[in-house]
Design a protein around this motif. Sequence first.
Motif, PDB file in Angstrom:
ATOM      1  N   GLN A  82      29.392  -3.558  34.532  1.00 58.99           N
ATOM      2  CA  GLN A  82      30.120  -2.404  34.038  1.00 58.99           C
ATOM      3  C   GLN A  82      31.319  -2.844  33.214  1.00 58.99           C
ATOM      4  OE1 GLN A  82      29.691   0.776  34.117  1.00 58.99           O
ATOM      5  NE2 GLN A  82      28.051   1.109  35.618  1.00 58.99           N
ATOM      6  N   VAL A  83      31.560  -2.107  32.155  1.00 62.11           N
ATOM      7  CA  VAL A  83      32.711  -2.354  31.294  1.00 62.11           C
ATOM      8  C   VAL A  83      33.557  -1.096  31.284  1.00 62.11           C
ATOM      9  CG1 VAL A  83      33.471  -2.853  28.949  1.00 62.11           C
ATOM     10  CG2 VAL A  83      31.436  -4.000  29.880  1.00 62.11           C
ATOM     11  N   GLN A  84      34.842  -1.243  31.504  1.00 65.13           N
ATOM     12  CA  GLN A  84      35.763  -0.114  31.420  1.00 65.13           C
ATOM     13  C   GLN A  84      36.573  -0.229  30.129  1.00 65.13           C
ATOM     14  OE1 GLN A  84      35.874  -2.018  34.596  1.00 65.13           O
ATOM     15  NE2 GLN A  84      34.118  -0.707  35.026  1.00 65.13           N
ATOM     16  N   LEU A  85      36.721   0.896  29.454  1.00 64.17           N
ATOM     17  CA  LEU A  85      37.444   0.933  28.189  1.00 64.17           C
ATOM     18  C   LEU A  85      38.588   1.927  28.275  1.00 64.17           C
ATOM     19  CD1 LEU A  85      34.355   1.142  25.801  1.00 64.17           C
ATOM     20  CD2 LEU A  85      35.613  -0.913  26.428  1.00 64.17           C
ATOM     21  N   VAL A  86      39.734   1.535  27.756  1.00 64.96           N
ATOM     22  CA  VAL A  86      40.892   2.424  27.741  1.00 64.96           C
ATOM     23  C   VAL A  86      41.473   2.448  26.334  1.00 64.96           C
ATOM     24  CG1 VAL A  86      43.187   2.887  28.643  1.00 64.96           C
ATOM     25  CG2 VAL A  86      41.421   1.977  30.161  1.00 64.96           C
ATOM     26  N   GLU A  87      41.525   3.645  25.753  1.00 66.32           N
ATOM     27  CA  GLU A  87      42.112   3.806  24.425  1.00 66.32           C
ATOM     28  C   GLU A  87      43.573   4.201  24.555  1.00 66.32           C
ATOM     29  OE1 GLU A  87      37.961   5.903  24.114  1.00 66.32           O
ATOM     30  OE2 GLU A  87      39.625   5.802  25.534  1.00 66.32           O
ATOM     31  N   THR A  88      44.392   3.649  23.713  1.00 64.94           N
ATOM     32  CA  THR A  88      45.798   4.027  23.631  1.00 64.94           C
ATOM     33  C   THR A  88      46.209   4.077  22.169  1.00 64.94           C
ATOM     34  OG1 THR A  88      46.473   1.722  23.843  1.00 64.94           O
ATOM     35  CG2 THR A  88      46.421   3.031  25.870  1.00 64.94           C
ATOM     36  N   CYS A  99      41.783  -0.353  21.948  1.00 66.81           N
ATOM     37  CA  CYS A  99      40.712  -0.157  22.926  1.00 66.81           C
ATOM     38  C   CYS A  99      40.654  -1.426  23.760  1.00 66.81           C
ATOM     39  CB  CYS A  99      39.393   0.099  22.214  1.00 66.81           C
ATOM     40  SG  CYS A  99      37.943   0.176  23.302  1.00 66.81           S
ATOM     41  N   ALA A 100      41.131  -1.330  24.987  1.00 66.44           N
ATOM     42  CA  ALA A 100      41.178  -2.487  25.872  1.00 66.44           C
ATOM     43  C   ALA A 100      40.012  -2.450  26.849  1.00 66.44           C
ATOM     44  CB  ALA A 100      42.499  -2.513  26.627  1.00 66.44           C
ATOM     45  N   ALA A 101      39.346  -3.581  26.988  1.00 67.01           N
ATOM     46  CA  ALA A 101      38.178  -3.675  27.865  1.00 67.01           C
ATOM     47  C   ALA A 101      38.510  -4.440  29.131  1.00 67.01           C
ATOM     48  CB  ALA A 101      37.034  -4.355  27.137  1.00 67.01           C
ATOM     49  N   SER A 102      37.906  -4.029  30.206  1.00 62.37           N
ATOM     50  CA  SER A 102      38.033  -4.744  31.467  1.00 62.37           C
ATOM     51  C   SER A 102      36.719  -4.625  32.217  1.00 62.37           C
ATOM     52  CB  SER A 102      39.179  -4.171  32.309  1.00 62.37           C
ATOM     53  OG  SER A 102      38.931  -2.820  32.644  1.00 62.37           O
ATOM     54  N   SER A 153      26.602   1.976  14.111  1.00 60.17           N
ATOM     55  CA  SER A 153      27.114   3.313  13.816  1.00 60.17           C
ATOM     56  C   SER A 153      26.441   4.405  14.634  1.00 60.17           C
ATOM     57  CB  SER A 153      26.920   3.627  12.329  1.00 60.17           C
ATOM     58  OG  SER A 153      25.544   3.675  12.007  1.00 60.17           O
ATOM     59  N   ASN A 154      25.497   4.025  15.455  1.00 57.11           N
ATOM     60  CA  ASN A 154      24.725   5.002  16.219  1.00 57.11           C
ATOM     61  C   ASN A 154      25.348   5.183  17.599  1.00 57.11           C
ATOM     62  OD1 ASN A 154      22.845   6.485  17.638  1.00 57.11           O
ATOM     63  ND2 ASN A 154      21.088   5.375  16.861  1.00 57.11           N
ATOM     64  N   SER A 155      25.931   6.311  17.885  1.00 58.06           N
ATOM     65  CA  SER A 155      26.614   6.520  19.161  1.00 58.06           C
ATOM     66  C   SER A 155      25.653   6.420  20.345  1.00 58.06           C
ATOM     67  CB  SER A 155      27.317   7.876  19.172  1.00 58.06           C
ATOM     68  OG  SER A 155      26.383   8.937  19.066  1.00 58.06           O
ATOM     69  N   TYR A 156      24.377   6.715  20.125  1.00 58.87           N
ATOM     70  CA  TYR A 156      23.408   6.664  21.221  1.00 58.87           C
ATOM     71  C   TYR A 156      23.104   5.238  21.667  1.00 58.87           C
ATOM     72  CZ  TYR A 156      22.696  11.593  20.298  1.00 58.87           C
ATOM     73  OH  TYR A 156      22.886  12.943  20.118  1.00 58.87           O
ATOM     74  N   LYS A 157      23.506   4.264  20.872  1.00 59.61           N
ATOM     75  CA  LYS A 157      23.271   2.863  21.229  1.00 59.61           C
ATOM     76  C   LYS A 157      24.275   2.367  22.268  1.00 59.61           C
ATOM     77  CE  LYS A 157      19.994   1.742  18.153  1.00 59.61           C
ATOM     78  NZ  LYS A 157      18.683   1.153  18.485  1.00 59.61           N
ATOM     79  N   TYR A 158      25.366   3.101  22.453  1.00 52.42           N
ATOM     80  CA  TYR A 158      26.454   2.628  23.301  1.00 52.42           C
ATOM     81  C   TYR A 158      26.365   3.229  24.702  1.00 52.42           C
ATOM     82  CZ  TYR A 158      28.676   1.019  18.981  1.00 52.42           C
ATOM     83  OH  TYR A 158      28.964   0.382  17.795  1.00 52.42           O
ATOM     84  N   ASP A 159      26.523   2.397  25.688  1.00 53.45           N
ATOM     85  CA  ASP A 159      26.502   2.867  27.079  1.00 53.45           C
ATOM     86  C   ASP A 159      27.891   3.050  27.664  1.00 53.45           C
ATOM     87  OD1 ASP A 159      23.505   1.084  28.174  1.00 53.45           O
ATOM     88  OD2 ASP A 159      23.792   3.091  27.342  1.00 53.45           O
ATOM     89  N   TYR A 160      28.873   2.327  27.159  1.00 51.21           N
ATOM     90  CA  TYR A 160      30.206   2.348  27.752  1.00 51.21           C
ATOM     91  C   TYR A 160      31.171   3.063  26.813  1.00 51.21           C
ATOM     92  CZ  TYR A 160      27.965  -1.258  30.490  1.00 51.21           C
ATOM     93  OH  TYR A 160      27.081  -1.940  31.283  1.00 51.21           O
ATOM     94  N   TRP A 161      31.915   4.003  27.381  1.00 48.71           N
ATOM     95  CA  TRP A 161      32.821   4.829  26.593  1.00 48.71           C
ATOM     96  C   TRP A 161      34.179   4.938  27.270  1.00 48.71           C
ATOM     97  CZ3 TRP A 161      31.671   7.269  21.922  1.00 48.71           C
ATOM     98  CH2 TRP A 161      30.351   7.171  21.504  1.00 48.71           C
ATOM     99  N   GLY A 162      35.222   5.017  26.444  1.00 45.22           N
ATOM    100  CA  GLY A 162      36.544   5.299  26.971  1.00 45.22           C
ATOM    101  C   GLY A 162      36.750   6.795  27.134  1.00 45.22           C
ATOM    102  N   GLN A 163      37.922   7.155  27.604  1.00 41.82           N
ATOM    103  CA  GLN A 163      38.206   8.566  27.884  1.00 41.82           C
ATOM    104  C   GLN A 163      38.681   9.314  26.638  1.00 41.82           C
ATOM    105  OE1 GLN A 163      40.320   6.141  28.362  1.00 41.82           O
ATOM    106  NE2 GLN A 163      42.247   6.923  27.523  1.00 41.82           N
ATOM    107  N   GLY A 164      39.015   8.578  25.606  1.00 38.93           N
ATOM    108  CA  GLY A 164      39.457   9.193  24.359  1.00 38.93           C
ATOM    109  C   GLY A 164      40.964   9.288  24.264  1.00 38.93           C
ATOM    110  N   THR A 165      41.451   9.299  23.049  1.00 39.68           N
ATOM    111  CA  THR A 165      42.875   9.476  22.788  1.00 39.68           C
ATOM    112  C   THR A 165      43.034  10.480  21.647  1.00 39.68           C
ATOM    113  OG1 THR A 165      44.979   8.340  22.346  1.00 39.68           O
ATOM    114  CG2 THR A 165      43.039   7.509  21.187  1.00 39.68           C
ATOM    115  N   GLN A 166      43.947  11.410  21.817  1.00 39.99           N
ATOM    116  CA  GLN A 166      44.121  12.475  20.840  1.00 39.99           C
ATOM    117  C   GLN A 166      44.966  12.002  19.669  1.00 39.99           C
ATOM    118  OE1 GLN A 166      42.990  15.894  20.861  1.00 39.99           O
ATOM    119  NE2 GLN A 166      43.790  15.798  18.759  1.00 39.99           N
TER     120      GLN A 166
END
Length: 128
Positions: free
Chosen positions: A1-7, A22-25, A110-123
């Motif tokens: 598992q990869v965790q992603l955090v956007e800031t 985008c920091a990965a852990s 560029s295909n979002s469906y290829k990605y399994d790990y996502w961050g929570q998003g930043t506004q």
Amino acid sequence: QVQLVETGGGLVQAGGSLRLSCAASGHTVNPYAVGWFRQAPGKEREFVAAVNWNGGSRYYADSLKGRFTISRDNTKKTVYLQMNSLNPEDTAVYYCAAETGIGSSYSGLSNSYKYDYWGQGTQVTVSS
């Protein structure tokens, strides 16, 4: 598992700049590609930029070329999105995503469906 955090998101005036991180852990032993996507209210998620695992391949949405720059620092397990000359149309929630084994082609990255790990998003909000 990869965790992603956007800031790095926030409110900026038109013409201004922001740098998103985008920091990965987690289980990041395998090299992974990272993409940035954004979603504005009432619109579908769209591709912004992506970089392959070693930074050798970088792609951008055509409409954003010249204003946005993606980069990565693997020693810090962080990918950056420098956004310049922002305009109100750039207002959206920005997400980073990661995946291994995605290759280095534009069609894959560029295909979002290829990605399994996502961050929570930043506004990101750009005022006129």
